[in-house]
Write an enzyme that holds these catalytic residues in place. Sequence first.
Site, PDB file in Angstrom:
ATOM      1  N   SER A  64       0.793  -1.246   0.000  1.00 49.84           N
ATOM      2  CA  SER A  64       0.000   0.000   0.000  1.00 49.84           C
ATOM      3  C   SER A  64       0.815   1.282   0.000  1.00 49.84           C
ATOM      4  O   SER A  64       0.256   2.355  -0.189  1.00 49.84           O
ATOM      5  CB  SER A  64      -0.923   0.027   1.217  1.00 49.84           C
ATOM      6  OG  SER A  64      -2.071  -0.726   0.946  1.00 49.84           O
ATOM      7  N   LYS A  67       0.343   3.488  -2.906  1.00 43.71           N
ATOM      8  CA  LYS A  67      -0.826   4.365  -3.065  1.00 43.71           C
ATOM      9  C   LYS A  67      -0.426   5.841  -3.074  1.00 43.71           C
ATOM     10  O   LYS A  67      -1.068   6.658  -3.724  1.00 43.71           O
ATOM     11  CB  LYS A  67      -1.829   4.115  -1.937  1.00 43.71           C
ATOM     12  CG  LYS A  67      -2.488   2.740  -1.994  1.00 43.71           C
ATOM     13  CD  LYS A  67      -3.261   2.473  -0.711  1.00 43.71           C
ATOM     14  CE  LYS A  67      -3.986   1.133  -0.744  1.00 43.71           C
ATOM     15  NZ  LYS A  67      -4.532   0.761   0.565  1.00 43.71           N
ATOM     16  N   TYR A 189      -3.590  -2.486 -10.104  1.00 39.44           N
ATOM     17  CA  TYR A 189      -3.356  -2.109  -8.708  1.00 39.44           C
ATOM     18  C   TYR A 189      -2.540  -3.202  -7.989  1.00 39.44           C
ATOM     19  O   TYR A 189      -1.621  -2.908  -7.224  1.00 39.44           O
ATOM     20  CB  TYR A 189      -4.693  -1.869  -8.007  1.00 39.44           C
ATOM     21  CG  TYR A 189      -4.587  -1.799  -6.504  1.00 39.44           C
ATOM     22  CD1 TYR A 189      -4.122  -0.645  -5.871  1.00 39.44           C
ATOM     23  CD2 TYR A 189      -4.921  -2.888  -5.701  1.00 39.44           C
ATOM     24  CE1 TYR A 189      -4.003  -0.586  -4.484  1.00 39.44           C
ATOM     25  CE2 TYR A 189      -4.803  -2.840  -4.325  1.00 39.44           C
ATOM     26  CZ  TYR A 189      -4.344  -1.692  -3.725  1.00 39.44           C
ATOM     27  OH  TYR A 189      -4.210  -1.637  -2.355  1.00 39.44           O
ATOM     28  N   TYR A 241      -4.234   4.654   8.110  1.00 39.87           N
ATOM     29  CA  TYR A 241      -5.592   4.088   8.242  1.00 39.87           C
ATOM     30  C   TYR A 241      -6.232   4.471   9.591  1.00 39.87           C
ATOM     31  O   TYR A 241      -6.231   5.625   9.973  1.00 39.87           O
ATOM     32  CB  TYR A 241      -5.556   2.565   8.076  1.00 39.87           C
ATOM     33  CG  TYR A 241      -4.879   2.081   6.832  1.00 39.87           C
ATOM     34  CD1 TYR A 241      -5.253   2.568   5.571  1.00 39.87           C
ATOM     35  CD2 TYR A 241      -3.877   1.126   6.883  1.00 39.87           C
ATOM     36  CE1 TYR A 241      -4.646   2.097   4.430  1.00 39.87           C
ATOM     37  CE2 TYR A 241      -3.265   0.657   5.733  1.00 39.87           C
ATOM     38  CZ  TYR A 241      -3.655   1.152   4.511  1.00 39.87           C
ATOM     39  OH  TYR A 241      -3.049   0.693   3.374  1.00 39.87           O
ATOM     40  N   VAL A 259       1.393  -3.853   3.934  1.00 40.56           N
ATOM     41  CA  VAL A 259       1.230  -5.092   4.699  1.00 40.56           C
ATOM     42  C   VAL A 259       2.395  -6.091   4.562  1.00 40.56           C
ATOM     43  O   VAL A 259       2.402  -7.105   5.245  1.00 40.56           O
ATOM     44  CB  VAL A 259      -0.115  -5.805   4.405  1.00 40.56           C
ATOM     45  CG1 VAL A 259      -1.284  -5.001   4.920  1.00 40.56           C
ATOM     46  CG2 VAL A 259      -0.253  -6.132   2.934  1.00 40.56           C
TER      47      VAL A 259
HETATM   48  N1  GLU Z   1      -2.221  -5.494  -1.759  1.00 36.05           N
HETATM   49  C1  GLU Z   1      -2.861  -5.186  -0.491  1.00 36.05           C
HETATM   50  C2  GLU Z   1      -4.339  -4.939  -0.726  1.00 36.05           C
HETATM   51  O1  GLU Z   1      -4.692  -4.043  -1.418  1.00 36.05           O
HETATM   52  C3  GLU Z   1      -2.184  -4.002   0.141  1.00 36.05           C
HETATM   53  C4  GLU Z   1      -2.725  -3.668   1.500  1.00 36.05           C
HETATM   54  C5  GLU Z   1      -1.771  -2.845   2.363  1.00 36.05           C
HETATM   55  O2  GLU Z   1      -0.564  -2.862   2.156  1.00 36.05           O
HETATM   56  O3  GLU Z   1      -2.266  -2.161   3.313  1.00 36.05           O
HETATM   57  O4  GLU Z   1      -5.176  -5.662  -0.268  1.00 36.05           O
END
Ligand code: GLU
Length: 322
Positions: A64, A67, A189, A241, A259
């Site tokens: 993530s 992003k 993504y 988050y 994650v």
């Molecule tokens: N590939 C994961 C998802 O979108 C990334 C989540 C994350 O790193 O918080 O579910």
Amino acid sequence: MAIQLKDLLDARVDELRKDTRGEPMPEPPSMSSGNPERCAVSLYSSAGDLVTAGDGDEAFTIQSISKAMTYAMALQEHGHEEVHRHVDVEPSGEAYHVIAVDDVSGKPDNPMVNTGALVVHSLVPGADADERFAVTLETMSRMAGRQLAMDEDVYREEMASTHRNLAIAHLLRAKDILQVDPHEVVDGYTRQCSVLVTVEDLATMAGTLAAGGVQPTTGERVFSQEVVRQVLSVMLTCGMYDDAGDWVSGVGIPAKSGVAGGILAVAPGRLGIGAWSPRLDDHGTSVRGRELVRGLAQKLELHLLDGRPATKLDWDARESVD
Ligand code: GLU
């Protein structure tokens, strides 16, 4: 007694290896394979100095953290007004994979949760998943100052089980927030999340944001200052988050977690930090990574709301720390 920064980082990593709180993300298997005790941190100063401790050579997927990069790319391409017609910039207080858009605005809460990130991915220039991913990888590589690549296994395994992101993308398509094929967006993504980085890459990417969008080593401007300000603002308020409030008060600099255990943190005008260790807390944030960034923010007086005297503004790897 003053100690060198490198010694400080080495000692901190050694100490944190004993902290076994949290568990690595169990899925996909190839992402969480390997030793969960791996731990590393890297700092990149605006002067171009890089200092690393721990397992700095090991690569992990960016997840993530990507992003923040695609949000910057969308802003750079379309401008603020157009991007924010599709996605809001409000902290959601929700976990990253909530399947909902805001009742009032009708939009995803922000680009850091998956609803917003999927819409933002669709705004990256390119006609399909291949083109959008190629541009994303190229931009991330320019930030890191080296050619990055994707982990094919993580990508394939995540695609085989990404039902939740597909559900989100279909919801967005049904509401006409997403204007392209949901499968293509989830595919692109997932590839963007599967890009391999080291803590040095994260620190260098963070350093590019700390330097207002100019890659400190190559001197290349990757994003405008205005785009970087926007991205850092949203990272500060939404990057962690449902842990965002605690992060802002306790650490006080913009950051984004992933994650796989990576954290990218930015002290604007000063330095970039990359931290990594696979064991995660309940928010999906690396336990040791969080401690590493928090400790450095305290030691180097990085908290944005501290009102530092101007003399403290620059850090240099050759300096020692009290
Ligand atoms: N590939 C994961 C998802 O979108 C990334 C989540 C994350 O790193 O918080 O579910």
